[in-house]
Design an enzyme around this catalytic site. Structure first.
Site, PDB file in Angstrom:
ATOM      1  N   GLN A   1     -14.560   2.901   1.324  1.00 53.77           N
ATOM      2  CA  GLN A   1     -13.852   2.416   0.132  1.00 53.77           C
ATOM      3  C   GLN A   1     -13.478   3.616  -0.724  1.00 53.77           C
ATOM      4  O   GLN A   1     -14.312   4.489  -0.991  1.00 53.77           O
ATOM      5  CB  GLN A   1     -14.760   1.464  -0.661  1.00 53.77           C
ATOM      6  CG  GLN A   1     -14.061   0.858  -1.868  1.00 53.77           C
ATOM      7  CD  GLN A   1     -14.968  -0.104  -2.633  1.00 53.77           C
ATOM      8  OE1 GLN A   1     -16.134  -0.282  -2.290  1.00 53.77           O
ATOM      9  NE2 GLN A   1     -14.417  -0.728  -3.662  1.00 53.77           N
TER      10      GLN A   1
ATOM     11  N   ASP B   1       0.856  -1.193   0.000  1.00 58.40           N
ATOM     12  CA  ASP B   1       0.000   0.000   0.000  1.00 58.40           C
ATOM     13  C   ASP B   1       0.892   1.243   0.000  1.00 58.40           C
ATOM     14  O   ASP B   1       1.910   1.298   0.699  1.00 58.40           O
ATOM     15  CB  ASP B   1      -0.906  -0.011   1.244  1.00 58.40           C
ATOM     16  CG  ASP B   1      -2.055   0.979   1.116  1.00 58.40           C
ATOM     17  OD1 ASP B   1      -3.214   0.541   1.031  1.00 58.40           O
ATOM     18  OD2 ASP B   1      -1.780   2.211   1.097  1.00 58.40           O
TER      19      ASP B   1
ATOM     20  N   HIS C   1     -10.214  -5.127  -3.473  1.00 60.68           N
ATOM     21  CA  HIS C   1      -8.890  -5.335  -2.880  1.00 60.68           C
ATOM     22  C   HIS C   1      -9.032  -5.729  -1.428  1.00 60.68           C
ATOM     23  O   HIS C   1      -9.954  -5.284  -0.737  1.00 60.68           O
ATOM     24  CB  HIS C   1      -8.007  -4.089  -3.021  1.00 60.68           C
ATOM     25  CG  HIS C   1      -8.623  -2.835  -2.487  1.00 60.68           C
ATOM     26  ND1 HIS C   1      -9.588  -2.133  -3.178  1.00 60.68           N
ATOM     27  CD2 HIS C   1      -8.421  -2.162  -1.331  1.00 60.68           C
ATOM     28  CE1 HIS C   1      -9.950  -1.074  -2.470  1.00 60.68           C
ATOM     29  NE2 HIS C   1      -9.262  -1.082  -1.336  1.00 60.68           N
TER      30      HIS C   1
HETATM   31  P1  5GP Z   1      -9.693   1.565   0.314  1.00 54.91           P
HETATM   32  O1  5GP Z   1      -9.723   2.887   1.021  1.00 54.91           O
HETATM   33  O2  5GP Z   1     -10.426   1.641  -1.004  1.00 54.91           O
HETATM   34  O3  5GP Z   1     -10.089   0.398   1.140  1.00 54.91           O
HETATM   35  O4  5GP Z   1      -8.158   1.274   0.018  1.00 54.91           O
HETATM   36  C1  5GP Z   1      -7.455   1.833  -1.031  1.00 54.91           C
HETATM   37  C2  5GP Z   1      -6.000   1.745  -0.649  1.00 54.91           C
HETATM   38  O5  5GP Z   1      -5.236   1.938  -1.813  1.00 54.91           O
HETATM   39  C3  5GP Z   1      -5.551   2.812   0.358  1.00 54.91           C
HETATM   40  O6  5GP Z   1      -5.015   2.180   1.523  1.00 54.91           O
HETATM   41  C4  5GP Z   1      -4.504   3.614  -0.404  1.00 54.91           C
HETATM   42  O7  5GP Z   1      -3.425   3.999   0.402  1.00 54.91           O
HETATM   43  C5  5GP Z   1      -4.085   2.660  -1.493  1.00 54.91           C
HETATM   44  N1  5GP Z   1      -3.670   3.301  -2.731  1.00 54.91           N
HETATM   45  C6  5GP Z   1      -4.301   4.301  -3.389  1.00 54.91           C
HETATM   46  N2  5GP Z   1      -3.644   4.610  -4.521  1.00 54.91           N
HETATM   47  C7  5GP Z   1      -2.568   3.772  -4.582  1.00 54.91           C
HETATM   48  C8  5GP Z   1      -1.509   3.612  -5.531  1.00 54.91           C
HETATM   49  O8  5GP Z   1      -1.419   4.296  -6.555  1.00 54.91           O
HETATM   50  N3  5GP Z   1      -0.584   2.668  -5.243  1.00 54.91           N
HETATM   51  C9  5GP Z   1      -0.644   1.892  -4.120  1.00 54.91           C
HETATM   52  N4  5GP Z   1       0.312   0.987  -3.945  1.00 54.91           N
HETATM   53  N5  5GP Z   1      -1.643   2.005  -3.220  1.00 54.91           N
HETATM   54  C10 5GP Z   1      -2.581   2.948  -3.442  1.00 54.91           C
END
Ligand code: 5GP
Ligand code: ZN
Length: 112
Positions: free
Chosen positions: A93, A29, A99
């Protein structure tokens, strides 16, 4: 498709990958909340857990088995870890490509 994680799958965006096979990829992440914070995704674009269909059963099983491999590779199998998938607004999200966060490497709390 304008999806960050599809771009990582396609190699258009860089990511620090820790596991990859034909169907899934796992990478660090970009904003880790723990010493180990890896995202495991299917290569297929599925917007969230709610969009998983009957045809994806095998893929999702494979993804879970792959999570076991990542836990071993990240050395958290013995210490324990957490697997989380956020869904929709209340779930906070932010990326709409299914993911699973694999989080560990320190003692976690359960606070929401
Ligand atoms: P959500 O908030 O949708 O559950 O998780 C999305 C996750 O993706 C977040 O923890 C954020 O830090 C990660 N993330 C967002 N953009 C990128 C990216 O471009 N590369 C990586 N490796 N992680 C990302
Ligand atoms: Zn996608």
């Amino acid at each position: 498709m304008d999806c960050i994680f599809c771009k990582i799958v396609d190699g258009e965006l860089p990511a620090k990958k820790v596991y990859e096979d034909e169907h899934v990829v796992a990478f660090h992440d970009i904003n880790p909340i723990a010493p180990v914070h890896v995202l495991m995704i299917p290569k297929k674009h599925i917007p969230s857990l709610l969009a998983i269909g009957e045809a994806d059963k095998e893929l999702i099983g494979h993804l879970h088995l792959s999570l076991q491999k990542v836990a071993e590779a990240m050395d958290v199998k013995e210490s324990g870890f957490r697997v989380v998938t956020n869904i929709g607004t209340h779930g906070q999200q932010t990326v709409f490509h299914l993911h699973y966060h694999l989080i560990g490497g320190r003692q976690l709390e359960w606070t929401m």
